[in-house]
Design an enzyme around this catalytic site. Structure first.
Site, PDB file in Angstrom:
ATOM      1  N   ARG A  10       1.643   3.449  11.926  1.00  0.00           N
ATOM      2  CA  ARG A  10       2.553   3.371  10.769  1.00  0.00           C
ATOM      3  C   ARG A  10       3.733   4.324  10.971  1.00  0.00           C
ATOM      4  O   ARG A  10       4.853   4.053  10.544  1.00  0.00           O
ATOM      5  CB  ARG A  10       1.820   3.681   9.462  1.00  0.00           C
ATOM      6  CG  ARG A  10       1.259   5.087   9.366  1.00  0.00           C
ATOM      7  CD  ARG A  10       0.801   5.435   7.967  1.00  0.00           C
ATOM      8  NE  ARG A  10       0.131   6.724   7.932  1.00  0.00           N
ATOM      9  CZ  ARG A  10       0.076   7.521   6.885  1.00  0.00           C
ATOM     10  NH1 ARG A  10       0.670   7.159   5.753  1.00  0.00           N
ATOM     11  NH2 ARG A  10      -0.568   8.659   6.916  1.00  0.00           N
ATOM     12  N   GLU A  58       4.808  -6.595  -5.085  1.00  0.00           N
ATOM     13  CA  GLU A  58       4.837  -7.119  -3.723  1.00  0.00           C
ATOM     14  C   GLU A  58       5.216  -8.598  -3.655  1.00  0.00           C
ATOM     15  O   GLU A  58       5.920  -9.025  -2.737  1.00  0.00           O
ATOM     16  CB  GLU A  58       3.480  -6.902  -3.046  1.00  0.00           C
ATOM     17  CG  GLU A  58       3.127  -5.457  -2.811  1.00  0.00           C
ATOM     18  CD  GLU A  58       2.512  -4.769  -4.024  1.00  0.00           C
ATOM     19  OE1 GLU A  58       2.229  -3.556  -3.940  1.00  0.00           O
ATOM     20  OE2 GLU A  58       2.308  -5.449  -5.063  1.00  0.00           O
ATOM     21  N   HIS A 109      -1.678   0.514   6.889  1.00  0.00           N
ATOM     22  CA  HIS A 109      -2.976   0.842   6.286  1.00  0.00           C
ATOM     23  C   HIS A 109      -3.964  -0.323   6.376  1.00  0.00           C
ATOM     24  O   HIS A 109      -4.670  -0.644   5.429  1.00  0.00           O
ATOM     25  CB  HIS A 109      -2.796   1.266   4.829  1.00  0.00           C
ATOM     26  CG  HIS A 109      -2.048   2.547   4.665  1.00  0.00           C
ATOM     27  ND1 HIS A 109      -0.714   2.667   4.999  1.00  0.00           N
ATOM     28  CD2 HIS A 109      -2.438   3.768   4.220  1.00  0.00           C
ATOM     29  CE1 HIS A 109      -0.301   3.910   4.761  1.00  0.00           C
ATOM     30  NE2 HIS A 109      -1.328   4.598   4.308  1.00  0.00           N
ATOM     31  N   ARG A 167      -3.309   3.552   9.658  1.00  0.00           N
ATOM     32  CA  ARG A 167      -3.117   4.872   9.061  1.00  0.00           C
ATOM     33  C   ARG A 167      -3.600   5.990   9.971  1.00  0.00           C
ATOM     34  O   ARG A 167      -3.042   7.087   9.988  1.00  0.00           O
ATOM     35  CB  ARG A 167      -3.892   4.926   7.743  1.00  0.00           C
ATOM     36  CG  ARG A 167      -3.824   6.253   7.010  1.00  0.00           C
ATOM     37  CD  ARG A 167      -4.772   6.249   5.818  1.00  0.00           C
ATOM     38  NE  ARG A 167      -4.516   7.318   4.887  1.00  0.00           N
ATOM     39  CZ  ARG A 167      -5.224   7.534   3.788  1.00  0.00           C
ATOM     40  NH1 ARG A 167      -6.227   6.715   3.491  1.00  0.00           N
ATOM     41  NH2 ARG A 167      -4.940   8.528   2.983  1.00  0.00           N
TER      42      ARG A 167
END
Length: 313
Positions: A10, A58, A109, A167
């Site tokens: 990320r 989203e 994630h 992550r």
């Protein structure tokens, strides 16, 4: 011996966006109130006029990205995998996939290594969902080098792309001058004749370590890094299956619908081969330290080593 460098993919995503933003002024980044977590804040700091925070919405973000794509710009819509692929699936399918718009989805994630966030946020189904959308390219990079190369390749590719990032910090394994990223082309990391291990994402480095343990037991494992799940590198996988006669797939994703299923679809049709799928076995995750969860669900080097050894013997 120096310690292996580890970086979360990320982080690589955020850094790559900032680098590309300096090169291409048509690159736009959207996030859903998660700029700090998805690392799109790096781009926001450098190019505030080209960053849009869509809030915790989203589905709306995907619609906005679709609209922006119709203007000739290249939007990267960013959120956690659970929200980007799960919550917004209909919008990704109908607003981006159906009209085949040039939208890039940066999903961070992903997988069990989200750790303490628990089952609700540990998306182990996203690759399966995205694979089913016609024309969607699905990319799961294994380390920092590959993640940055993947973001660039996605930008240059004409069409929708889903990029999956993690992550947890993972070892950098592709930092060599010969490394080349090409969409749809796997990378042979280790040659072997007894079994082929096909892996993607976080477990790739663990597969290399497992292969060393197997070698000590007299088992010669070929290791292939498949960073692009769709389109799959059919030629490489078929050749490896015919060469070794046994295939093991390893992914930080459900064994249903992901890399393992893609490989099995291919082999069952063109080269029937015994396959062992290592991944999340039709269960939800749980809250806990990421490294411990990776170990519990058999995705660490020892877990992979044990399963491959049992399969080969």
């Amino acid at each position: 011996m120096s310690e292996v460098k580890k970086i979360a993919t990320r982080e690589s995503y955020g850094n790559a966006l900032a680098e590309l933003g300096a090169e291409f002024d048509n690159l736009v980044v959207l996030d859903a109130d998660l700029a700090a977590a998805t690392k799109t804040g790096t781009f926001k700091k450098a190019f505030p006029d080209r960053h849009i925070d869509c809030g915790i919405a989203e589905c709306n973000m995907m619609g906005i990205a679709a609209g922006i794509a119709t203007t000739g710009k290249v939007p990267f819509a960013s959120s956690f995998a659970m929200f980007a692929a799960g919550r917004a699936f209909e919008q990704v399918r109908n607003s981006i996939g159906y009209p085949h718009l040039n939208v890039k989805i940066g999903a961070t994630h992903a997988g069990i290594s989200v750790g303490e966030d628990g089952a609700t946020h540990q998306c182990n189904e996203d690759v399966a969902l995205m694979r089913t959308i016609p024309g969607m390219t699905v990319i799961v990079p294994s380390d920092d080098v590959e993640a940055k190369a993947a973001v660039r390749a996605a930008y240059l590719h004409d069409g929708p792309c889903y990029l999956r990032f993690g992550r947890l910090a993972v070892p950098v394994i592709n930092d060599n001058p010969d490394y080349k990223f090409e969409l749809g082309k796997g990378v042979v990391l280790r040659e072997g004749k007894d079994v082929t291990i096909v892996a993607s994402g976080l477990p790739v480095s663990n597969c290399l370590e497992a292969a060393e343990k197997l070698a000590a037991d007299g088992i010669d494992a070929k290791v292939i890094n498949i960073h692009t799940i769709k389109p799959l590198d059919d030629e490489l996988i078929l050749a490896a299956a015919k060469e070794t006669g046994k295939v093991v797939t390893v992914e930080e994703h459900s064994v249903i619908g992901g890399l393992g299923s893609a490989v099995c679809d291919l082999l069952s049709e063109k080269a029937p081969t015994p396959v062992c799928k290592i991944g999340i076995n039709d269960v939800f995750g749980e809250s806990g330290p990421a490294v411990e969860l990776v170990k519990k669900y058999g995705l660490d080097a020892d877990g992979i080593y044990a399963k491959v050894k049992e399969f080969v013997k």
